[in-house]
Design a protein around this motif. Sequence first.
Motif, PDB file in Angstrom:
ATOM      1  N   LYS A  56       2.493   7.013   7.002  1.00  0.00           N
ATOM      2  CA  LYS A  56       3.029   7.962   6.016  1.00  0.00           C
ATOM      3  C   LYS A  56       3.453   7.234   4.734  1.00  0.00           C
ATOM      4  CE  LYS A  56       4.752  12.005   8.467  1.00  0.00           C
ATOM      5  NZ  LYS A  56       4.338  12.983   7.487  1.00  0.00           N
ATOM      6  N   VAL A  59      -0.089   4.832   3.504  1.00  0.00           N
ATOM      7  CA  VAL A  59      -1.407   5.447   3.324  1.00  0.00           C
ATOM      8  C   VAL A  59      -1.276   6.811   2.660  1.00  0.00           C
ATOM      9  CG1 VAL A  59      -3.523   6.210   4.478  1.00  0.00           C
ATOM     10  CG2 VAL A  59      -2.334   4.169   5.285  1.00  0.00           C
ATOM     11  N   ASP A  60      -0.717   7.785   3.380  1.00  0.00           N
ATOM     12  CA  ASP A  60      -0.626   9.148   2.840  1.00  0.00           C
ATOM     13  C   ASP A  60       0.488   9.886   3.566  1.00  0.00           C
ATOM     14  OD1 ASP A  60      -1.252  12.037   2.422  1.00  0.00           O
ATOM     15  OD2 ASP A  60      -2.974  11.205   1.357  1.00  0.00           O
ATOM     16  N   SER A  62       0.844  12.953   3.977  1.00  0.00           N
ATOM     17  CA  SER A  62       0.424  14.178   4.659  1.00  0.00           C
ATOM     18  C   SER A  62      -0.091  13.928   6.079  1.00  0.00           C
ATOM     19  CB  SER A  62      -0.654  14.896   3.834  1.00  0.00           C
ATOM     20  OG  SER A  62      -1.834  14.117   3.788  1.00  0.00           O
ATOM     21  N   THR A  78      -4.567  14.750  10.951  1.00  0.00           N
ATOM     22  CA  THR A  78      -4.307  15.292   9.622  1.00  0.00           C
ATOM     23  C   THR A  78      -4.863  16.707   9.539  1.00  0.00           C
ATOM     24  OG1 THR A  78      -4.711  14.958   7.263  1.00  0.00           O
ATOM     25  CG2 THR A  78      -6.440  14.257   8.744  1.00  0.00           C
ATOM     26  N   ASP A  86      -8.479  13.451   1.368  1.00  0.00           N
ATOM     27  CA  ASP A  86      -7.503  12.629   0.650  1.00  0.00           C
ATOM     28  C   ASP A  86      -6.985  11.481   1.523  1.00  0.00           C
ATOM     29  OD1 ASP A  86      -7.795  14.266  -1.552  1.00  0.00           O
ATOM     30  OD2 ASP A  86      -5.980  15.434  -1.153  1.00  0.00           O
ATOM     31  N   VAL A  87      -6.765  11.755   2.809  1.00  0.00           N
ATOM     32  CA  VAL A  87      -6.310  10.710   3.730  1.00  0.00           C
ATOM     33  C   VAL A  87      -7.386   9.636   3.878  1.00  0.00           C
ATOM     34  CG1 VAL A  87      -5.765  10.217   6.150  1.00  0.00           C
ATOM     35  CG2 VAL A  87      -4.662  12.138   4.991  1.00  0.00           C
ATOM     36  N   SER A  90      -7.481   7.416   0.884  1.00  0.00           N
ATOM     37  CA  SER A  90      -6.337   6.493   0.906  1.00  0.00           C
ATOM     38  C   SER A  90      -6.546   5.366   1.904  1.00  0.00           C
ATOM     39  CB  SER A  90      -5.051   7.256   1.233  1.00  0.00           C
ATOM     40  OG  SER A  90      -4.773   8.211   0.243  1.00  0.00           O
ATOM     41  N   ARG A  94      -6.579   1.420   0.968  1.00  0.00           N
ATOM     42  CA  ARG A  94      -5.500   0.582   1.507  1.00  0.00           C
ATOM     43  C   ARG A  94      -6.013  -0.512   2.442  1.00  0.00           C
ATOM     44  NH1 ARG A  94      -2.479  -2.451   3.379  1.00  0.00           N
ATOM     45  NH2 ARG A  94      -0.268  -2.245   3.838  1.00  0.00           N
TER      46      ARG A  94
END
Length: 200
Positions: A56, A59-60, A62, A78, A86-87, A90, A94
């Motif tokens: 969280k 990375v993201d 959500s 997710t 989007d995840v 990311s 990353r």
Amino acid sequence: GLVMSFLFGQLQLLAVPLKMTAPPDGYAGLDQTKFLEEVVVHVQLPGLTNVLGFFKAEVDGSILKARLLPGNFVVIATLPFKAMGDVLISVAKRFPAARVFQISNQKEVQVRISRTCSDEIDRVDAGRHDRDLERIMTLPRVERLMEYQFPNTFGSGEPDSSNGATGVKPMKKHYCFQVHCLSLLDVIRTCSLVPALQVE
């Protein structure tokens, strides 16, 4: 015109029972945690005590669930559609060496890549844009399925009224690719190197 109006009226009437069963606000009125996608990622991680907290924060935000498995595998849960995209973007940024093994038991996914363009670019610089797409095609287990462009983005574009802007929205051409999950993050990384291309 009158006949078509009558036919569409009949179709509308036939759809009334179906419309009555669907919630008026679509997915918003339902428990969206039931629509989770599980992404299995192979990634080297430092020793973690709180896997979900790490993903969280790093990375993201959500990401709803994260579970560490033996052999440097992580299962990330997710929401589907754009949230999952989007995840994945990311994760690709990353962790440069990460690989997706599967998404909800699927080994292949379809990826839409959009290219911002204009008529002038298409005529003058089509060769460079073809080379950009060829970079994606050289990745293993990536197959180009089709390309398309919506009518409202053809020509000189449409007026952009978002954010009070008075300019013209850039047109987009869309390309659909069949991508094996092992190559998915490489496709995302390659697109991030080309300013005109965007994974959607």
